[in-house]
Scaffold this active site. Structure first.
Site, short mmCIF file in Angstrom:
data_model
loop_
_atom_site.label_atom_id
_atom_site.label_comp_id
_atom_site.label_asym_id
_atom_site.label_seq_id
_atom_site.Cartn_x
_atom_site.Cartn_y
_atom_site.Cartn_z
N HIS A 1 47.24 38.12 30.63
CA HIS A 1 47.86 38.86 30.64
C HIS A 1 49.12 38.12 29.68
O HIS A 1 50.72 38.72 28.89
CB HIS A 1 48.76 38.06 31.79
CG HIS A 1 49.29 38.34 32.71
ND1 HIS A 1 48.12 40.06 33.34
CD2 HIS A 1 48.49 38.24 34.44
CE1 HIS A 1 48.31 40.35 34.53
NE2 HIS A 1 47.79 38.82 34.79
N ASP B 1 39.62 40.89 37.94
CA ASP B 1 40.93 39.90 37.98
C ASP B 1 41.92 40.98 38.97
O ASP B 1 41.13 42.73 38.80
CB ASP B 1 42.01 39.38 37.17
CG ASP B 1 42.96 38.83 37.60
OD1 ASP B 1 43.24 37.41 37.09
OD2 ASP B 1 44.17 39.39 38.00
N ASP C 1 41.24 36.76 42.53
CA ASP C 1 42.50 36.71 43.47
C ASP C 1 42.30 38.52 43.93
O ASP C 1 43.59 38.78 44.59
CB ASP C 1 43.27 37.11 42.66
CG ASP C 1 43.97 37.51 41.28
OD1 ASP C 1 42.43 38.22 40.82
OD2 ASP C 1 44.84 37.66 40.57
#
Length: 353
Positions: A170, A206, A296
């Protein structure tokens, strides 16, 4: 299954976010130092080969990040400590307070603020990603993990895993957020380019789109970015980016591919999207890959909007490994400590065959 080199650093434990500030409320941090040991223990038990990262200079880091951001992250904790915020308000972590958005300036020239609590918002774009005394050391060590794993691959290893913590996908060229500070995957991709690979692919699995990696390479055609993630339009981070019509700009037009999935998607649609991205990387002519391995998306992860199982991660590894491209696997998200290591091991099992 062939053993995979596992590159790690004890310094990645140094970052302690303590808490996040979400909608104005301090909440317990999930991106904690115990993630390192959860993965390391599981992979060691599976017979993989841990080795400590070597120190690298800042050249590869500055190839993807502005020097001003790097300097800020290196000095922010000390500036905060010198500012007396611990005694004044009981806050020993750097928290953004002011965000100099276009709405604030409306075309007027912006000056650099003198106080660190105002300066933080020039770089950090959310209130979740706090900077503490060990943040720089951990984030910089994670970069070394990525670069050491990349060196192993450029020297002939078909696959190497970088146990990066904190994660990085990110973080943009000029800013950070989403529990990410420095972009480990982007550093690895740039280093592969520097080692002679004419086109590198980044496959991001992700649960949340890696807006930072996408942004860094959005206008380039030598690094292709592809991501499968939960639909940000359903209210998930990064909220305003990660949509299917974002395909790159300028020379990079067509070199970005986002495959957002509905909330609650499980193995079948998720693995189909991974297969799509693997095939797309081959069609794009990539000669090496970076895999942003966030686990995740797992069904029982506390941050997960998706329902992927260990079998799904194993299949994702098989699909990406079937490209037969040399690959650097970089750890991103994954927060269920009792399951984290097993999910990473499942992916590596599939990838390494």
């Amino acid at each position: 299954m062939d053993p995979v080199p596992v590159v790690w650093s004890p310094a990645t434990r140094a970052h302690d976010p303590r808490h996040e500030v979400w909608v104005g409320v301090p909440t317990p941090a999930t991106e904690v130092a115990a993630r390192v040991d959860a993965v390391l223990d599981a992979l060691t038990a599976e017979g993989h080969r841990p080795q400590q990262a070597a120190r690298h200079d800042d050249a590869a880091l500055l190839a993807v990040h502005d020097e001003e951001l790097v300097t800020y992250l290196r000095t922010a904790a000390d500036r905060w400590d010198d500012g007396g915020y611990r005694d004044a308000v009981g806050q020993d972590r750097v928290v953004p307070y002011l965000f100099p958005t276009p709405a604030l300036a409306e075309g007027m020239p912006l000056r650099r603020p003198t106080s660190v609590h105002a300066d933080a918002g020039r770089f950090c774009y959310d209130t979740m990603t706090l900077v503490g005394p060990g943040t720089w050391e951990a984030a910089r060590a994670a970069v070394d993990c990525a670069l050491t794993a990349t060196r192993l691959v450029t020297e002939g290893a078909p696959l190497a895993y970088a146990l990066c913590r904190p994660p990085g996908h990110h973080a943009t060229r000029t800013g950070f957020g989403g529990s990410c500070y420095l972009n480990n995957a982007a550093v690895a991709a740039q280093a592969l380019r520097g080692a002679g690979h004419h086109r590198v692919g980044v496959v991001d699995v992700d649960a949340h789109q890696g807006n930072g990696t996408a942004a860094i390479f959005y206008g380039r055609d030598d690094v292709c970015y592809g991501s499968v993630h939960v639909d940000p339009g359903a209210g998930w981070f990064p909220h305003v980016l990660g949509f299917a019509d974002e395909t790159g700009s300028g020379r990079g037009s067509g070199a970005t591919r986002n495959l957002p999935l509905p909330e609650g998607s499980g193995d079948e649609p998720w693995c189909a999207a991974v297969a799509d991205l693997a095939g797309w990387m081959l069609r794009q002519g990539c000669s090496a890959l970076v895999v942003s391995l966030g686990v995740d998306a797992a069904v029982d992860d506390p941050e997960s909007p998706l329902l992927v199982t260990a079998d799904g991660y194993r299949e994702a590894g098989r699909l990406i490994g079937a490209t037969e491209l040399p690959a650097v696997v970089v750890q991103e998200g994954g927060y269920h400590l009792s399951r984290l290591g097993g999910l990473v091991a499942a992916y590596l099992e599939g990838h390494s065959g």
